[in-house]
Design a protein around this motif. Structure first.
Motif, PDB file in Angstrom:
ATOM      1  N   ASN A  84       0.834  -1.214   0.000  1.00 24.16           N
ATOM      2  CA  ASN A  84       0.000   0.000   0.000  1.00 24.16           C
ATOM      3  C   ASN A  84       0.859   1.250   0.000  1.00 24.16           C
ATOM      4  OD1 ASN A  84      -2.353  -1.534   0.051  1.00 24.16           O
ATOM      5  ND2 ASN A  84      -2.411  -1.603   2.297  1.00 24.16           N
ATOM      6  N   GLN A  85       1.947   1.241   0.780  1.00 24.95           N
ATOM      7  CA  GLN A  85       2.840   2.406   0.806  1.00 24.95           C
ATOM      8  C   GLN A  85       3.448   2.653  -0.566  1.00 24.95           C
ATOM      9  OE1 GLN A  85       5.673   2.584   4.124  1.00 24.95           O
ATOM     10  NE2 GLN A  85       4.415   1.031   5.180  1.00 24.95           N
ATOM     11  N   ILE A  86       3.863   1.559  -1.239  1.00 23.67           N
ATOM     12  CA  ILE A  86       4.454   1.706  -2.573  1.00 23.67           C
ATOM     13  C   ILE A  86       3.418   2.239  -3.553  1.00 23.67           C
ATOM     14  CG2 ILE A  86       5.407   0.410  -4.526  1.00 23.67           C
ATOM     15  CD1 ILE A  86       6.762  -1.439  -2.487  1.00 23.67           C
ATOM     16  N   ALA A  87       2.169   1.782  -3.436  1.00 24.79           N
ATOM     17  CA  ALA A  87       1.111   2.234  -4.358  1.00 24.79           C
ATOM     18  C   ALA A  87       0.850   3.722  -4.234  1.00 24.79           C
ATOM     19  CB  ALA A  87      -0.165   1.440  -4.095  1.00 24.79           C
ATOM     20  N   VAL A 145       4.098   6.128  -9.171  1.00 20.07           N
ATOM     21  CA  VAL A 145       3.665   4.728  -9.259  1.00 20.07           C
ATOM     22  C   VAL A 145       2.255   4.675  -9.832  1.00 20.07           C
ATOM     23  CG1 VAL A 145       3.099   2.656  -7.941  1.00 20.07           C
ATOM     24  CG2 VAL A 145       5.135   3.990  -7.358  1.00 20.07           C
ATOM     25  N   ALA A 146       2.127   3.934 -10.959  1.00 16.83           N
ATOM     26  CA  ALA A 146       0.809   3.785 -11.566  1.00 16.83           C
ATOM     27  C   ALA A 146       0.008   2.688 -10.886  1.00 16.83           C
ATOM     28  CB  ALA A 146       0.953   3.472 -13.059  1.00 16.83           C
ATOM     29  N   SER A 147       0.692   1.599 -10.530  1.00 21.96           N
ATOM     30  CA  SER A 147       0.011   0.506  -9.830  1.00 21.96           C
ATOM     31  C   SER A 147       1.036  -0.314  -9.074  1.00 21.96           C
ATOM     32  CB  SER A 147      -0.749  -0.388 -10.805  1.00 21.96           C
ATOM     33  OG  SER A 147       0.159  -1.124 -11.609  1.00 21.96           O
ATOM     34  N   TRP A 149      -3.956 -15.164  -8.162  1.00 25.87           N
ATOM     35  CA  TRP A 149      -4.426 -14.423  -9.337  1.00 25.87           C
ATOM     36  C   TRP A 149      -3.972 -12.961  -9.235  1.00 25.87           C
ATOM     37  CZ3 TRP A 149      -6.437 -16.786 -13.453  1.00 25.87           C
ATOM     38  CH2 TRP A 149      -6.891 -15.959 -14.504  1.00 25.87           C
ATOM     39  N   PRO A 150      -3.397 -12.407 -10.314  1.00 23.94           N
ATOM     40  CA  PRO A 150      -2.896 -11.028 -10.252  1.00 23.94           C
ATOM     41  C   PRO A 150      -4.030 -10.016 -10.102  1.00 23.94           C
ATOM     42  CG  PRO A 150      -2.800 -11.885 -12.502  1.00 23.94           C
ATOM     43  CD  PRO A 150      -3.163 -13.039 -11.617  1.00 23.94           C
ATOM     44  N   HIS A 151      -3.713  -8.945  -9.397  1.00 24.21           N
ATOM     45  CA  HIS A 151      -4.712  -7.900  -9.168  1.00 24.21           C
ATOM     46  C   HIS A 151      -4.779  -6.900 -10.323  1.00 24.21           C
ATOM     47  CE1 HIS A 151      -3.426  -9.319  -5.142  1.00 24.21           C
ATOM     48  NE2 HIS A 151      -4.698  -9.149  -4.828  1.00 24.21           N
ATOM     49  N   ASP A 152      -3.661  -6.729 -11.016  1.00 23.23           N
ATOM     50  CA  ASP A 152      -3.585  -5.684 -12.040  1.00 23.23           C
ATOM     51  C   ASP A 152      -3.018  -6.289 -13.325  1.00 23.23           C
ATOM     52  OD1 ASP A 152      -3.005  -3.468 -13.678  1.00 23.23           O
ATOM     53  OD2 ASP A 152      -2.654  -2.187 -11.942  1.00 23.23           O
ATOM     54  N   PRO A 153      -3.759  -6.286 -14.422  1.00 23.28           N
ATOM     55  CA  PRO A 153      -3.273  -6.889 -15.679  1.00 23.28           C
ATOM     56  C   PRO A 153      -2.038  -6.190 -16.240  1.00 23.28           C
ATOM     57  CG  PRO A 153      -5.318  -5.669 -16.047  1.00 23.28           C
ATOM     58  CD  PRO A 153      -5.120  -5.745 -14.566  1.00 23.28           C
ATOM     59  N   ARG A 154      -1.787  -4.932 -15.814  1.00 24.27           N
ATOM     60  CA  ARG A 154      -0.629  -4.204 -16.338  1.00 24.27           C
ATOM     61  C   ARG A 154       0.691  -4.819 -15.889  1.00 24.27           C
ATOM     62  NH1 ARG A 154      -2.257   1.833 -14.595  1.00 24.27           N
ATOM     63  NH2 ARG A 154      -2.980   0.608 -12.805  1.00 24.27           N
ATOM     64  N   THR A 155       0.698  -5.491 -14.748  1.00 28.45           N
ATOM     65  CA  THR A 155       1.929  -6.103 -14.247  1.00 28.45           C
ATOM     66  C   THR A 155       1.792  -7.614 -14.092  1.00 28.45           C
ATOM     67  OG1 THR A 155       1.207  -5.673 -11.974  1.00 28.45           O
ATOM     68  CG2 THR A 155       2.621  -4.014 -13.011  1.00 28.45           C
ATOM     69  N   ALA A 156       0.757  -8.196 -14.681  1.00 26.43           N
ATOM     70  CA  ALA A 156       0.511  -9.630 -14.504  1.00 26.43           C
ATOM     71  C   ALA A 156       1.503 -10.458 -15.316  1.00 26.43           C
ATOM     72  CB  ALA A 156      -0.919  -9.976 -14.919  1.00 26.43           C
ATOM     73  N   ASN A 157       1.993 -11.535 -14.709  1.00 26.68           N
ATOM     74  CA  ASN A 157       2.916 -12.438 -15.389  1.00 26.68           C
ATOM     75  C   ASN A 157       2.207 -13.598 -16.073  1.00 26.68           C
ATOM     76  OD1 ASN A 157       5.280 -11.100 -14.914  1.00 26.68           O
ATOM     77  ND2 ASN A 157       5.780 -12.216 -13.057  1.00 26.68           N
ATOM     78  N   VAL A 215       5.225   1.944 -13.523  1.00 32.04           N
ATOM     79  CA  VAL A 215       5.552   3.364 -13.361  1.00 32.04           C
ATOM     80  C   VAL A 215       4.687   4.188 -14.312  1.00 32.04           C
ATOM     81  CG1 VAL A 215       7.385   5.093 -13.583  1.00 32.04           C
ATOM     82  CG2 VAL A 215       7.897   2.828 -12.654  1.00 32.04           C
ATOM     83  N   GLN A 216       4.240   5.350 -13.838  1.00 32.10           N
ATOM     84  CA  GLN A 216       3.423   6.231 -14.662  1.00 32.10           C
ATOM     85  C   GLN A 216       4.211   6.701 -15.878  1.00 32.10           C
ATOM     86  OE1 GLN A 216       2.220   9.417 -12.092  1.00 32.10           O
ATOM     87  NE2 GLN A 216       0.768   8.136 -10.923  1.00 32.10           N
ATOM     88  N   PRO A 217       3.555   6.847 -17.027  1.00 31.69           N
ATOM     89  CA  PRO A 217       4.246   7.304 -18.233  1.00 31.69           C
ATOM     90  C   PRO A 217       4.958   8.628 -18.001  1.00 31.69           C
ATOM     91  CG  PRO A 217       2.029   6.529 -18.761  1.00 31.69           C
ATOM     92  CD  PRO A 217       2.120   6.584 -17.262  1.00 31.69           C
TER      93      PRO A 217
END
Length: 841
Positions: A83-86, A91-93, A125-133, A221-223
């Motif tokens: 949560n702190q990192i988010a 940080v985008a996600s 299961w990943p929470h965010d598809p942007r960083t899902a492996n 990371v945010q664009p």
């Protein structure tokens, strides 16, 4: 000189083929090892490219030396950190994830699925598809313990479809759930391409970790934001016990791990390639020595018509260069073919490993040619130098011969090597354990070289003694004298077989001693436990809970293990229940007692205590995956195969980072109960855990011997290559000997020797060479194997077992090898025309 060398090669095709085979077999090992490992390494490295996350946050690995055990509790990160990192700028996600190896998927037949050496991973299961492996291919994400997803490769291979019931075994428990989705395998990292089980994230934490936590946090990371700035902000929040890496750093670390893994695999194959080339060197040395001896008049004629010493020497070396180049080329092609076949096999397994073209790099090609040509030139050099020393006037004599050096220099060098061997053995006997065994291994190598150098001095007398029991008939006497007349040649031919037999016999003695030691140690170590439960991997504590409820079971004692490190030494850490070392495992205390275990102190076997310089009441620092612990020695026990580890009570083991999964269970059967019936009942209770075996003491002892048999079988297959080359050496020596003694054979036939007698004469010569090599090899191999057993007594090799019958069979096989090696040369000799043979120069 180049034309002369080429014509000589073409004129002696038999010699050329035999030498080329010796070179190409060794080079094929070198090329195959390098090409295959480079190819598979390049394919696996693709797993680390293109990570969807810009930044990956993982716990710092406290334990650098992993002892090969997977029972350590994974280090985790907290949800608060995620949560702190988010909430950090840029940080985008932030997606916390769970990924743990060691799970099992059961097929429709209830048996574990075949993963072909790859670990099976379980994840959330990943929470965010942007960083899902992983990616969803079909169905819906799983929810709760009653649902899961499988990767597409595994589902297809095992015939599972969405909606099917699937049994899996996790570190926490066995689960039967509905497959609600088909996914890709993990797309990046060490788990890419491996079988993958996916639960929802909460279920994954409970089944895989046993408590809340995350094994990694992936960050997008945010664009437009600077990645390094975000990394600095994350590092400030996470602290020193967390690793923060970019996608490029994750990729580089993964590639480095792949290189380390395949570097060890390549080293093993290259070791055997070196052995093949080393043994082949004797064949090449013999061939060129006989070549120069047979062409002595021809070479002297070259000197008479104006050729210099260097030109005559270069003629012989050009022949060696041609043989080395052709042998290296063929070996490289064969190695590439073997690597391509192995690559096709891996691709046929449908493991979702990224494909890669065959990696034949310039360094690999250069290495193959340098090795093949270098070994051939080195082996031919002594004979080439002797050829250059022929005087021109020798061309006018019929009895010209190549000058040979005195054996005095060989005797001095060989004696020095044997003296150094004795020195190393004396030092090794003052030590114990692995360092002493390494010294003895070095001593065995020096001993073999010493025997090779001195064997011409003893071969003449040894051959007489070995062949004396065969009688004094003319063919036998002539065969014995042929073997004894040229001690250098006989010794060189026998040395190739001697090295192979020494390695085989030494390994046979060590393997037999290891088996006998396992039996002895288990008899001494296993006390009241009538049943033992174990698996190839650590298993859920639920197994022990189920067994405890089986009627007839009096008690279940758990032993858990994990890797550890003490002052740079790899150790195993064991966690035991109360009473384990008083009943199911028999121990003998050398000093101290087990009383301190309840207070978090440790009990250590004597061999480890000596290695680590620990005594009772001394404190030491133990490093595990969870960090460092300061412990105190409560007692020291005699070496114990079942507990060759730093022994802790279960609470202290858990505090040090041990997982709640078990490695071995010792089951006490209630008095008056039939242990066979209890064993069947226990096995019936564990149908959800097919990889866990229930054995009595005798069956458990046999299971402990299986790895020894497997290692021995693999090594024996590889050493067969060296033996084949040694046999080629005997064939080569006899075949060239027939050419060298053509006139002599013609005269023997003219005075009445028939063809069967001639064949028998050559067979006796071959048998003499084979027996000489086999017996010298047995002597060196058995003596050094016995010495290694002596210094490894405290490390589990407590019994010396010399399998006399197997070694006698080895001698008989050597004799048979001699007979077979003589078949073709003797048939060739028997077909010689008598009159033409007598007229031969």
């Amino acid at each position: 000189m180049l034309k002369l060398g080429l014509r000589s090669v073409l004129a002696h095709r038999l010699r050329f083929v035999l030498c080329t085979v010796a070179v190409l077999l060794g080079v094929a090992f070198v090329g195959g090892a390098l090409i295959f490992t480079d190819t598979l390494s390049a394919a696996l490295k693709k797993n680390f490219a293109g990570s969807p996350s810009d930044i990956t946050v993982t716990p710092v690995e406290n334990l650098k030396h992993n002892a090969g055990l997977s029972n350590a509790r994974p280090a985790t990160l907290t949800s608060d950190l995620a949560n702190q990192i988010a909430n950090l700028p840029g940080v985008a996600s932030s997606d916390p994830q769970v990924l743990v190896p060691g799970a099992q998927i059961l097929g429709t037949d209830g048996k574990p699925t075949e993963a072909f050496g790859l670990p099976t991973y379980a994840t959330g299961w990943p929470h965010d598809p942007r960083t899902a492996n992983l990616k969803l291919l079909a169905g819906q994400p799983p929810q709760g313990q009653e649902q899961l997803a499988l990767d597409q490769s595994t589902a297809k291979r095992e015939g599972y479809e969405v909606g099917d019931q699937v049994k899996v075994v996790t570190p926490g428990k066995a689960v039967t759930a509905t497959m609600t989705a088909i996914t890709t395998p993990n797309l990046t990292g060490a788990s890419a391409g491996a079988p993958l089980i996916t639960f929802d994230s909460v279920t994954a934490q409970r089944l895989l970790l046993g408590s809340p936590g995350w094994t990694s946090i992936t960050v997008a990371v945010q664009p437009g934001q600077d990645v390094q700035t975000v990394i600095q902000a994350i590092s400030k929040v996470a602290g020193k016990d967390v690793s923060v890496r970019t996608a490029a750093q994750v990729s580089a670390d993964g590639e480095s791990a792949v290189d380390n893994t395949f570097g060890g695999f390549s080293a093993v194959l290259l070791l055997f390639a070196g052995l093949a080339l080393f043994v082949g060197t004797f064949l090449i040395v013999n061939t060129f020595s006989m070549l120069v001896a047979q062409r002595s008049r021809e070479l002297a004629m070259l000197r008479a018509i104006g050729a210099s010493r260097g030109q005559v020497t270069s003629t012989v070396m050009i022949e060696a260069l041609i043989i080395g180049a052709i042998g290296s080329t063929l070996g490289l092609l064969i190695g590439a073919g073997v690597a391509a076949a192995l690559q096709a096999f891996y691709q046929s397994l449908d493991l979702a490993i990224p494909g890669s073209s065959l990696q034949i790099s310039a360094p690999t090609v250069i290495a193959c040619y340098l090795v093949g040509i270098g070994v051939t030139l080195f082996a031919a050099l002594p004979a080439a130098r002797r050829a250059g020393k022929l005087p021109p006037v020798a061309a006018m004599r019929d009895d010209v011969s190549v000058p040979e050096r005195s054996l005095l220099l060989r005797l001095i060098i060989g004696s020095f090597l044997l003296l150094m061997t004795a020195f190393l053995v004396a030092i090794a006997f003052t030590l114990q354990g692995l360092p002493a065994a390494i010294l003895l291994g070095l001593g065995a190598g020096l001993a073999l070289l010493g025997v090779v150098m001195t064997s011409p001095l003893i071969s003449r007398y040894a051959v007489r003694g070995l062949m004396a029991p065969f009688g004094r008939k003319a063919p036998i006497t002539l065969g014995r004298r042929n073997a004894a007349r040229n001690p250098r040649r006989t010794a060189a031919t026998a040395s190739a077989l001697m090295i192979s037999v020494a390695l085989v016999s030494g390994l046979v003695v060590i393997a037999a001693s290891a088996k006998a030691s396992v039996n002895r140690n288990l008899q001494d170590a296993i006390g009241t436990a009538e049943l033992l439960v174990s698996g190839d991997e650590p298993f859920s504590s639920e197994v022990g809970d189920k067994i405890a409820k089986v009627p007839g079971v009096a008690a279940v004692h758990r032993v858990r293990q994990m890797p550890g490190d003490i002052d740079g030494h790899r150790v195993t850490v064991a966690g035991i229940d109360d009473g384990t070392i008083d009943g199911p495992i028999t121990t003998r205390f050398v000093s101290g007692s087990a009383d301190g275990l309840e207070d978090g102190e440790a009990v250590i076997p004597r061999n480890l205590a000596k290695q680590l310089d620990l005594v009772v009441a001394k404190k030491f620092e133990l490093t595990t995956t969870s960090g460092k612990q300061t412990l105190q020695v409560a007692g020291i026990i005699a070496p114990n195969r079942q507990l060759n580890a730093i022994i802790l009570a279960q609470p202290a083991f858990a505090k040090a980072g041990g997982a709640s999964t078990d490695n071995t269970l010792y089951v006490d059967v209630a008095d008056g109960t039939n242990s066979g019936q209890v064993k069947l009942a226990v096995a019936a209770a564990l149908t959800d855990y097919p990889a866990v075996a229930v054995r009595d003491q005798q069956a458990f002892a046999k299971s402990q011997q299986q790895p020894i048999d497997m290692v021995l079988a693999v090594i024996a297959m590889l050493l067969t290559l060296a033996i084949i080359i040694a046999v080629l050496g005997i064939v080569n020596t006899l075949a060239l000997g027939v050419i060298e003694r053509t006139r002599e054979i013609g005269l023997l036939r003219a005075i009445g020797m028939d063809r069967p007698q001639l064949r028998r004469m050559l067979q006796v010569e071959a048998i003499a060479i084979a027996l000489l090599g086999a017996l010298l090899g047995l002597l060196v191999g058995v003596l050094f194997a016995a010495a290694i057993q002596h210094v490894m007594t405290e490390d589990g090799l407590s019994v010396l077992d010399i399998p006399v019958f197997q070694l006698l069979i080895a001698v008989v096989v050597a004799g048979v090898v001699g007979v077979l090696a003589a078949v073709w040369p003797s048939r060739r000799a028997a077909k010689l025309d008598v009159l033409r043979a007598i007229a031969a120069e």
